[in-house]
Scaffold this motif. Structure first.
Motif, PDB file in Angstrom:
ATOM      1  N   LYS A 145      14.635 -20.928 124.284  1.00 37.23           N
ATOM      2  CA  LYS A 145      13.278 -21.390 123.993  1.00 37.23           C
ATOM      3  C   LYS A 145      12.965 -21.232 122.501  1.00 37.23           C
ATOM      4  CE  LYS A 145      10.855 -22.699 126.594  1.00 37.23           C
ATOM      5  NZ  LYS A 145      10.563 -24.114 126.999  1.00 37.23           N
ATOM      6  N   ILE A 146      13.374 -20.112 121.912  1.00 43.12           N
ATOM      7  CA  ILE A 146      13.135 -19.889 120.479  1.00 43.12           C
ATOM      8  C   ILE A 146      13.882 -20.933 119.656  1.00 43.12           C
ATOM      9  CG2 ILE A 146      13.529 -18.300 118.557  1.00 43.12           C
ATOM     10  CD1 ILE A 146      13.246 -16.010 120.675  1.00 43.12           C
ATOM     11  N   ALA A 147      15.162 -21.171 120.003  1.00 44.63           N
ATOM     12  CA  ALA A 147      15.971 -22.129 119.252  1.00 44.63           C
ATOM     13  C   ALA A 147      15.435 -23.548 119.407  1.00 44.63           C
ATOM     14  CB  ALA A 147      17.421 -22.049 119.716  1.00 44.63           C
ATOM     15  N   GLU A 148      15.000 -23.911 120.603  1.00 40.00           N
ATOM     16  CA  GLU A 148      14.496 -25.264 120.846  1.00 40.00           C
ATOM     17  C   GLU A 148      13.178 -25.517 120.115  1.00 40.00           C
ATOM     18  OE1 GLU A 148      16.438 -25.555 125.348  1.00 40.00           O
ATOM     19  OE2 GLU A 148      14.290 -25.223 125.071  1.00 40.00           O
ATOM     20  N   LEU A 149      12.298 -24.505 120.090  1.00 38.29           N
ATOM     21  CA  LEU A 149      10.994 -24.671 119.450  1.00 38.29           C
ATOM     22  C   LEU A 149      11.033 -24.355 117.962  1.00 38.29           C
ATOM     23  CD1 LEU A 149       8.662 -23.100 122.181  1.00 38.29           C
ATOM     24  CD2 LEU A 149       9.114 -25.522 121.752  1.00 38.29           C
ATOM     25  N   GLY A 150      12.069 -23.614 117.526  1.00 39.36           N
ATOM     26  CA  GLY A 150      12.183 -23.252 116.114  1.00 39.36           C
ATOM     27  C   GLY A 150      11.113 -22.293 115.659  1.00 39.36           C
ATOM     28  N   SER A 151      10.596 -21.482 116.588  1.00 43.05           N
ATOM     29  CA  SER A 151       9.498 -20.589 116.222  1.00 43.05           C
ATOM     30  C   SER A 151       9.383 -19.462 117.240  1.00 43.05           C
ATOM     31  CB  SER A 151       8.183 -21.370 116.165  1.00 43.05           C
ATOM     32  OG  SER A 151       7.074 -20.500 116.114  1.00 43.05           O
ATOM     33  N   PHE A 152       9.335 -18.219 116.735  1.00 37.89           N
ATOM     34  CA  PHE A 152       9.080 -17.078 117.610  1.00 37.89           C
ATOM     35  C   PHE A 152       7.650 -17.140 118.152  1.00 37.89           C
ATOM     36  CE2 PHE A 152      12.914 -15.255 115.908  1.00 37.89           C
ATOM     37  CZ  PHE A 152      13.337 -14.339 116.873  1.00 37.89           C
ATOM     38  N   THR A 153       6.729 -17.576 117.299  1.00 38.63           N
ATOM     39  CA  THR A 153       5.321 -17.601 117.694  1.00 38.63           C
ATOM     40  C   THR A 153       5.087 -18.580 118.841  1.00 38.63           C
ATOM     41  OG1 THR A 153       4.663 -17.052 115.430  1.00 38.63           O
ATOM     42  CG2 THR A 153       2.973 -17.965 116.889  1.00 38.63           C
ATOM     43  N   ARG A 154       5.616 -19.800 118.697  1.00 41.66           N
ATOM     44  CA  ARG A 154       5.436 -20.807 119.746  1.00 41.66           C
ATOM     45  C   ARG A 154       6.163 -20.408 121.028  1.00 41.66           C
ATOM     46  NH1 ARG A 154       7.181 -26.380 117.352  1.00 41.66           N
ATOM     47  NH2 ARG A 154       6.600 -27.036 119.467  1.00 41.66           N
ATOM     48  N   ALA A 155       7.363 -19.843 120.870  1.00 48.14           N
ATOM     49  CA  ALA A 155       8.113 -19.393 122.044  1.00 48.14           C
ATOM     50  C   ALA A 155       7.363 -18.278 122.762  1.00 48.14           C
ATOM     51  CB  ALA A 155       9.501 -18.917 121.631  1.00 48.14           C
ATOM     52  N   SER A 156       6.747 -17.385 121.982  1.00 47.59           N
ATOM     53  CA  SER A 156       5.976 -16.292 122.567  1.00 47.59           C
ATOM     54  C   SER A 156       4.837 -16.835 123.416  1.00 47.59           C
ATOM     55  CB  SER A 156       5.426 -15.393 121.459  1.00 47.59           C
ATOM     56  OG  SER A 156       4.553 -14.409 121.996  1.00 47.59           O
ATOM     57  N   GLY A 157       4.167 -17.880 122.906  1.00 47.40           N
ATOM     58  CA  GLY A 157       3.055 -18.469 123.643  1.00 47.40           C
ATOM     59  C   GLY A 157       3.505 -19.143 124.932  1.00 47.40           C
TER      60      GLY A 157
ATOM     61  N   LEU B 219      20.326 -16.551 114.920  1.00 50.20           N
ATOM     62  CA  LEU B 219      19.154 -17.236 114.383  1.00 50.20           C
ATOM     63  C   LEU B 219      18.973 -16.902 112.905  1.00 50.20           C
ATOM     64  CD1 LEU B 219      16.715 -16.443 117.335  1.00 50.20           C
ATOM     65  CD2 LEU B 219      17.749 -18.673 116.851  1.00 50.20           C
ATOM     66  N   ASN B 220      18.597 -17.911 112.136  1.00 41.89           N
ATOM     67  CA  ASN B 220      18.210 -17.725 110.739  1.00 41.89           C
ATOM     68  C   ASN B 220      16.718 -17.965 110.610  1.00 41.89           C
ATOM     69  OD1 ASN B 220      20.576 -17.033 109.366  1.00 41.89           O
ATOM     70  ND2 ASN B 220      21.277 -19.179 109.302  1.00 41.89           N
ATOM     71  N   ARG B 221      16.024 -17.002 109.998  1.00 42.95           N
ATOM     72  CA  ARG B 221      14.597 -17.190 109.741  1.00 42.95           C
ATOM     73  C   ARG B 221      14.433 -17.883 108.391  1.00 42.95           C
ATOM     74  NH1 ARG B 221      14.689 -12.554 112.848  1.00 42.95           N
ATOM     75  NH2 ARG B 221      12.971 -12.312 114.348  1.00 42.95           N
ATOM     76  N   THR B 222      13.655 -18.937 108.357  1.00 40.99           N
ATOM     77  CA  THR B 222      13.380 -19.689 107.131  1.00 40.99           C
ATOM     78  C   THR B 222      11.871 -19.807 106.966  1.00 40.99           C
ATOM     79  OG1 THR B 222      13.253 -21.882 108.146  1.00 40.99           O
ATOM     80  CG2 THR B 222      15.463 -21.047 107.630  1.00 40.99           C
ATOM     81  N   PRO B 223      11.403 -20.204 105.773  1.00 43.03           N
ATOM     82  CA  PRO B 223       9.954 -20.380 105.585  1.00 43.03           C
ATOM     83  C   PRO B 223       9.350 -21.385 106.560  1.00 43.03           C
ATOM     84  CG  PRO B 223      11.063 -20.334 103.474  1.00 43.03           C
ATOM     85  CD  PRO B 223      12.138 -20.383 104.511  1.00 43.03           C
ATOM     86  N   ARG B 224      10.175 -22.299 107.078  1.00 43.10           N
ATOM     87  CA  ARG B 224       9.649 -23.337 107.964  1.00 43.10           C
ATOM     88  C   ARG B 224       9.870 -23.002 109.440  1.00 43.10           C
ATOM     89  NH1 ARG B 224      11.371 -29.151 105.728  1.00 43.10           N
ATOM     90  NH2 ARG B 224       9.814 -29.684 107.316  1.00 43.10           N
ATOM     91  N   GLY B 225      10.424 -21.837 109.704  1.00 42.61           N
ATOM     92  CA  GLY B 225      10.631 -21.453 111.091  1.00 42.61           C
ATOM     93  C   GLY B 225      11.990 -20.824 111.320  1.00 42.61           C
ATOM     94  N   VAL B 226      12.506 -20.990 112.531  1.00 39.02           N
ATOM     95  CA  VAL B 226      13.772 -20.382 112.941  1.00 39.02           C
ATOM     96  C   VAL B 226      14.784 -21.481 113.210  1.00 39.02           C
ATOM     97  CG1 VAL B 226      14.913 -18.910 114.640  1.00 39.02           C
ATOM     98  CG2 VAL B 226      12.580 -18.407 113.939  1.00 39.02           C
ATOM     99  N   VAL B 227      16.013 -21.292 112.706  1.00 39.04           N
ATOM    100  CA  VAL B 227      17.083 -22.271 112.900  1.00 39.04           C
ATOM    101  C   VAL B 227      18.291 -21.551 113.487  1.00 39.04           C
ATOM    102  CG1 VAL B 227      18.617 -23.933 111.795  1.00 39.04           C
ATOM    103  CG2 VAL B 227      16.270 -23.656 110.967  1.00 39.04           C
ATOM    104  N   ALA B 228      18.908 -22.160 114.482  1.00 44.86           N
ATOM    105  CA  ALA B 228      20.101 -21.562 115.086  1.00 44.86           C
ATOM    106  C   ALA B 228      21.277 -21.673 114.132  1.00 44.86           C
ATOM    107  CB  ALA B 228      20.429 -22.257 116.401  1.00 44.86           C
ATOM    108  N   THR B 229      22.058 -20.618 114.033  1.00 49.69           N
ATOM    109  CA  THR B 229      23.287 -20.645 113.244  1.00 49.69           C
ATOM    110  C   THR B 229      24.338 -21.469 113.987  1.00 49.69           C
ATOM    111  OG1 THR B 229      24.165 -18.684 114.325  1.00 49.69           O
ATOM    112  CG2 THR B 229      22.762 -18.334 112.386  1.00 49.69           C
TER     113      THR B 229
END
Length: 312
Positions: A13-25, A50-60
């Motif tokens: 879910k985190i990888a698909e949404l690219g965001s911990f915040t959105r996945a948390s919701g 996972l790589n954290r970037t200014p624009r969100g999270v990206v899967a390695t």
């Protein structure tokens, strides 16, 4: 250590949404808890996922590999859950039901109709036969259920009903108000099956009780052939009500119940020993018992089976 499906679901879910915040919701899980799960998953696999970037999270690259497998596994788990829930609501599978030949026409049709209406995904096969063959088929698990004569005590057998026995003859053989005792019937010119059949065994026991010999003029295997021989005037026979009721109603045969005392036979529901039934078998069993009760209420036989609760 095997991968935890819950952690894989969180990761996907985190990888698909690219965001911990959105996945948390969407998951309803606090973000710190998600971060903790991901650290544990990365430590277990020994790679960064996972790589954290200014624009969100990206899967390695390793994360992309895991994601493709995780999505397939999670789809399979979701399908398994849906299929299991569907089966709980609408059971599926094969069920083999054996029924004593003489009562099969009476019992089989309402069972088939009710099963088709309520559980269309159950593949019900009905076979008819004599008691010996039906018991053998249950013991070897060829049949899941069998309605047969009561002769061998088994922990999985359930008494179903007692059926009156009738003398059957050609149309017009018996007067409407005629009566016939068991002792008198033993001396009639009878067409009966061979000694391995339950009704023959029962009649021979009665002959011993009364000190009489059965007057057997012909031995014929099979209810349909026996009734054809009776219609042709080759003799009389003794059958259960289920075997001759329709013939008596349409006047292709005449029948008279045995009296003083009445002669009955007990039929039971037989099931394999040490073999738990499937959900489909359980549902067919419930339908069968309900049909037996309904036919008993219509006067076909005297029911012995108790009401079956929804949990049985």
């Amino acid at each position: 250590m095997a991968l935890d499906p819950l952690k894989m679901r969180y990761f996907a879910k985190i990888a698909e949404l690219g965001s911990f915040t959105r996945a948390s919701g969407e998951l309803g899980v606090a973000q710190p808890a998600l971060s903790l799960h991901m650290r544990g998953l990365e430590e277990q696999l020994g790679v960064q996922l996972l790589n954290r970037t200014p624009r969100g999270v990206v899967a390695t690259e390793a994360g992309q590999t895991l994601l493709s497998h995780a999505q397939a596994i999670l789809r399979a788990l979701d399908q398994a859950e849906a299929a299991t829930k569907e089966q709980a609501k609408y059971p599926t599978g094969d069920v083999s039901l054996g029924i004593l030949s003489s009562i099969c026409p009476t019992l089989s049709i309402p069972v088939i109709e009710e099963c088709s209406q309520r559980f269309p995904k159950i593949r019900l096969t009905i076979s008819e036969g004599d008691s010996q063959a039906l018991r053998a088929a249950v013991d070897t698990r060829v049949h899941d259920l069998a309605v047969t004569l009561d002769s061998v005590a088994k922990p999985t057998s359930m008494p179903l009903f007692e059926e009156m026995l009738y003398v059957a003859g050609p149309s017009g053989e018996f007067a409407v108000d005629a009566t016939l005792t068991v002792q008198e019937a033993l001396g009639l010119p009878l067409i009966l099956p061979t000694r391995r059949h339950g009704i023959r065994i029962l009649l021979e026991r009665q002959a011993l009780i009364f000190g009489r010999e059965l007057n057997i003029v012909r031995e014929i295997e099979g209810v349909a052939s026996t009734k054809a021989a009776v219609r042709a005037g080759l003799g009389l026979t003794i059958l259960g009500r289920g075997a001759i009721h329709a013939d008596h109603e349409n006047r292709s045969l005449s029948a008279i119940a045995l009296t003083h005392p009445g002669l009955t036979r007990t039929l039971v529901l037989d099931m394999p020993v040490n073999h738990p039934p499937t959900r489909a078998v359980t549902e067919v069993r419930k339908i069968l018992l309900a049909v037996v009760r309904n036919l008993g209420a219509e006067g076909h036989w005297a029911c012995l089976s108790p009401k079956v609760s929804a949990s049985q």
